[in-house]
Design an enzyme around this catalytic site. Structure first.
Site, PDB file in Angstrom:
ATOM      1  N   LYS A   1     -11.324  -1.067  11.325  1.00 49.82           N
ATOM      2  CA  LYS A   1     -10.298  -0.788  12.340  1.00 49.82           C
ATOM      3  C   LYS A   1     -10.990  -0.625  13.678  1.00 49.82           C
ATOM      4  O   LYS A   1     -11.988   0.122  13.763  1.00 49.82           O
ATOM      5  CB  LYS A   1      -9.566   0.533  12.038  1.00 49.82           C
ATOM      6  CG  LYS A   1      -8.799   0.515  10.767  1.00 49.82           C
ATOM      7  CD  LYS A   1      -8.155   1.853  10.454  1.00 49.82           C
ATOM      8  CE  LYS A   1      -7.377   1.706   9.167  1.00 49.82           C
ATOM      9  NZ  LYS A   1      -7.054   2.941   8.495  1.00 49.82           N
TER      10      LYS A   1
ATOM     11  N   ASP B   1      -3.245   4.760  -0.859  1.00 46.20           N
ATOM     12  CA  ASP B   1      -4.093   5.391   0.160  1.00 46.20           C
ATOM     13  C   ASP B   1      -3.832   6.888   0.125  1.00 46.20           C
ATOM     14  O   ASP B   1      -2.724   7.342   0.432  1.00 46.20           O
ATOM     15  CB  ASP B   1      -3.766   4.819   1.547  1.00 46.20           C
ATOM     16  CG  ASP B   1      -4.764   5.278   2.609  1.00 46.20           C
ATOM     17  OD1 ASP B   1      -5.660   6.088   2.280  1.00 46.20           O
ATOM     18  OD2 ASP B   1      -4.648   4.823   3.759  1.00 46.20           O
TER      19      ASP B   1
ATOM     20  N   ASP C   1     -12.394   4.324   4.093  1.00 43.32           N
ATOM     21  CA  ASP C   1     -11.663   4.174   5.360  1.00 43.32           C
ATOM     22  C   ASP C   1     -12.202   5.206   6.353  1.00 43.32           C
ATOM     23  O   ASP C   1     -13.152   4.927   7.090  1.00 43.32           O
ATOM     24  CB  ASP C   1     -10.150   4.298   5.130  1.00 43.32           C
ATOM     25  CG  ASP C   1      -9.350   4.025   6.404  1.00 43.32           C
ATOM     26  OD1 ASP C   1      -9.932   3.544   7.386  1.00 43.32           O
ATOM     27  OD2 ASP C   1      -8.121   4.292   6.432  1.00 43.32           O
TER      28      ASP C   1
ATOM     29  N   GLU D   1      -3.726  -5.599   6.731  1.00 43.35           N
ATOM     30  CA  GLU D   1      -2.471  -4.839   6.619  1.00 43.35           C
ATOM     31  C   GLU D   1      -1.803  -4.692   7.987  1.00 43.35           C
ATOM     32  O   GLU D   1      -0.987  -3.781   8.150  1.00 43.35           O
ATOM     33  CB  GLU D   1      -2.754  -3.458   6.035  1.00 43.35           C
ATOM     34  CG  GLU D   1      -3.574  -2.599   6.970  1.00 43.35           C
ATOM     35  CD  GLU D   1      -3.864  -1.200   6.461  1.00 43.35           C
ATOM     36  OE1 GLU D   1      -3.693  -0.938   5.269  1.00 43.35           O
ATOM     37  OE2 GLU D   1      -4.282  -0.365   7.283  1.00 43.35           O
TER      38      GLU D   1
ATOM     39  N   GLU E   1      -7.668   3.897  -1.845  1.00 43.47           N
ATOM     40  CA  GLU E   1      -8.294   4.056  -0.527  1.00 43.47           C
ATOM     41  C   GLU E   1      -8.549   5.531  -0.212  1.00 43.47           C
ATOM     42  O   GLU E   1      -7.654   6.364  -0.358  1.00 43.47           O
ATOM     43  CB  GLU E   1      -7.350   3.442   0.521  1.00 43.47           C
ATOM     44  CG  GLU E   1      -7.855   3.522   1.946  1.00 43.47           C
ATOM     45  CD  GLU E   1      -6.968   2.725   2.907  1.00 43.47           C
ATOM     46  OE1 GLU E   1      -6.086   1.969   2.445  1.00 43.47           O
ATOM     47  OE2 GLU E   1      -7.159   2.865   4.119  1.00 43.47           O
TER      48      GLU E   1
ATOM     49  N   LYS F   1       0.874  -1.174   0.000  1.00 44.01           N
ATOM     50  CA  LYS F   1       0.000   0.000   0.000  1.00 44.01           C
ATOM     51  C   LYS F   1       0.910   1.223   0.000  1.00 44.01           C
ATOM     52  O   LYS F   1       1.787   1.348   0.864  1.00 44.01           O
ATOM     53  CB  LYS F   1      -0.866  -0.059   1.260  1.00 44.01           C
ATOM     54  CG  LYS F   1      -1.585   1.200   1.653  1.00 44.01           C
ATOM     55  CD  LYS F   1      -2.738   0.832   2.560  1.00 44.01           C
ATOM     56  CE  LYS F   1      -2.975   1.867   3.638  1.00 44.01           C
ATOM     57  NZ  LYS F   1      -4.165   1.579   4.443  1.00 44.01           N
TER      58      LYS F   1
ATOM     59  N   LYS G   1       1.384   5.204   0.309  1.00 44.24           N
ATOM     60  CA  LYS G   1       0.694   6.376   0.848  1.00 44.24           C
ATOM     61  C   LYS G   1       0.924   7.549  -0.099  1.00 44.24           C
ATOM     62  O   LYS G   1       2.070   7.880  -0.437  1.00 44.24           O
ATOM     63  CB  LYS G   1       1.223   6.705   2.249  1.00 44.24           C
ATOM     64  CG  LYS G   1       1.127   5.556   3.240  1.00 44.24           C
ATOM     65  CD  LYS G   1      -0.290   5.104   3.515  1.00 44.24           C
ATOM     66  CE  LYS G   1      -0.977   5.963   4.556  1.00 44.24           C
ATOM     67  NZ  LYS G   1      -2.255   5.342   5.008  1.00 44.24           N
TER      68      LYS G   1
HETATM   69  C1  MUC Z   1      -4.763   4.425   7.087  1.00 45.28           C
HETATM   70  O1  MUC Z   1      -5.197   5.490   6.733  1.00 45.28           O
HETATM   71  O2  MUC Z   1      -5.092   3.417   6.474  1.00 45.28           O
HETATM   72  C2  MUC Z   1      -2.558   2.389   7.948  1.00 45.28           C
HETATM   73  C3  MUC Z   1      -1.470   2.210   7.280  1.00 45.28           C
HETATM   74  C4  MUC Z   1      -0.862   3.428   7.091  1.00 45.28           C
HETATM   75  O3  MUC Z   1       0.166   3.668   6.523  1.00 45.28           O
HETATM   76  O4  MUC Z   1      -1.623   4.375   7.589  1.00 45.28           O
HETATM   77  C5  MUC Z   1      -2.653   3.747   8.298  1.00 45.28           C
HETATM   78  C6  MUC Z   1      -3.946   4.387   8.332  1.00 45.28           C
HETATM   79 MG    MG Z   2      -6.434   4.550   5.146  1.00 44.93          MG
END
Ligand code: MUC
Ligand code: MG
Length: 381
Positions: free
Chosen positions: A280, A205, A256, A334, A231, A174, A176
């Site tokens: 979560k 994400d 999310d 994750e 995401e 994933k 960011k």
């Molecule tokens: C999220 O926003 O998903 C989980 C993994 C990550 O890098 O940030 C978190 C929160």
């Molecule tokens: Mg997220």
């Protein structure tokens, strides 16, 4: 009456202690709205009158930026409101504990979920069963994993991803996005797509970082790079815009930050703002609520993803106990937090092997906090 029934009926909550832990990470972890070099946790110890201690953990990323709670706020609201509401109540009444906590404080889902996890741990240890038995029982013993790449440096991220594959820990990634300009982000993804084995699952994400217009501009480029899942591209609550983006996106969208409560689960799935949902504990407030949210999503045909907030093995184990009981969990989990910490907080870290994280089977949440590491990393008052 059976001894187990006696234990459940009569065991009450004596004390609830919350401490803030600051755990260094192996590298900088960047999101659209924050950047961390250490991860903050609220470590909760619930002492039961049968001598058992249950442990739980709440986490957040870089203060009250990912959501409204900071670890300082979690601790203050546990000390001032949630703990006093629970002292003297039966430890086995998990739903009643949630009712009492909801009366004592609105929302505060991270703080509530940390206490709920500690109660499940204490109850599981009391009855000598893993916590998942108290949540319906496990339908899986291991989970496909996802690792988050978030340094922003394409060369470092390729090296890191290849190292995770070589260790057999993680082979889905994933990335960011949202803290750099889109051209830099696309270059990062392109570098990974070319360096990693064909068809490696790549998720991005955006953490609410893009407008609808930016989604229209950038999603086709992500599709060309065969990104499998996007995401939370848009601000949580911008429902119509999210709906339009999800309808025209060339890949599935994962909800999310937009889904915490049962009502949000109902509204967002009815509005079809995504085809996948990240679950979560810090969003849903308790293991039972996470299961309810999962049920609403599954009933709407939405696929499920086991999310995280960089928990240590304590919080990650708490998540695995409830994720294990979900009839469907299409995307695995994750829960990579234990592997991004310089030191994990337990004596018996979760096991990552064959690109899976394994459900621990010791009583309670299944891991044991290391008192020396906790004392060393606990914030001094
Ligand atoms: C999220 O926003 O998903 C989980 C993994 C990550 O890098 O940030 C978190 C929160
Ligand atoms: Mg997220």
């Amino acid at each position: 009456m059976s001894p187990a029934r006696d234990l459940c009926r009569e065991t009450t909550i004596c004390t609830v202690r919350a401490r803030i832990i600051e755990a260094p990470t192996t590298r900088q972890h960047k999101l659209s709205n924050t950047s961390i070099r250490y991860q903050g946790y609220v470590f909760v110890e619930v002492q039961l009158d049968n001598g058992v201690t249950g442990y739980g953990e709440g986490s957040t990323l870089g203060g009250p930026r990912w959501a409204e709670e900071s670890v300082e706020a979690m601790k203050a609201n546990i000390d001032g409101y949630l703990a006093p509401a629970l002292i003297g109540h039966a430890a086995s009444q998990l739903e009643q504990a949630s009712v009492l906590m909801d009366r004592a404080a609105k929302r505060n889902f991270g703080a509530k979920s940390a206490i709920d996890m500690a109660l499940l741990d204490g109850l599981g240890k009391t009855l000598n069963v893993p916590a998942h038995v108290l949540l319906g029982g496990a339908v899986r013993q291991s989970f496909d994993t996802v690792w988050a790449l978030a340094s922003g440096d394409a060369v470092q991220e390729v090296d890191e991803a290849q190292a995770m594959i070589a260790r057999g820990w993680f082979n889905r990634f994933k990335i960011k996005l949202g803290f750099a300009d889109p051209a830099t982000d696309m270059a990062r993804i392109r570098a990974l797509r070319h360096a990693l084995p064909a068809h490696t699952v790549l998720i991005v994400d955006v953490n609410q970082g893009w407008s609808e217009a930016e989604c229209i501009r950038h999603l086709p480029a992500l599709a060309a790079l065969e990104v499998d899942l996007v995401e939370q591209p848009i601000v949580a609550g911008h429902r119509e815009a999210s709906q339009r983006v999800a309808a025209r996106a060339p890949m599935p969208i994962m909800m999310d930050e937009s889904v915490s409560t049962l009502a949000e689960a109902r509204q967002e799935t009815a509005a079809a703002t995504g085809q996948v949902l990240s679950l979560k504990l810090c969003k849903h407030g308790s293991a039972h609520n996470l299961k309810r949210v999962a049920g609403i999503a599954a009933a709407a045909g939405v696929e499920l993803y086991g999310g995280c907030l960089l928990e240590s093995s304590i919080g990650a184990a708490g998540h695995l106990q409830v994720f294990a009981t979900l009839p469907r969990l299409e995307w695995g989990t994750e829960q990579f937090g234990p592997k991004i910490l310089v030191e994990d907080l337990v004596t018996d870290s979760l096991v990552y092997r064959d690109f899976k994280v394994h459900l621990p089977d010791a009583p309670g949440i299944g891991v044991t906090p290391d008192p020396d590491i906790i004392d060393k990393l606990a914030k001094k008052d």
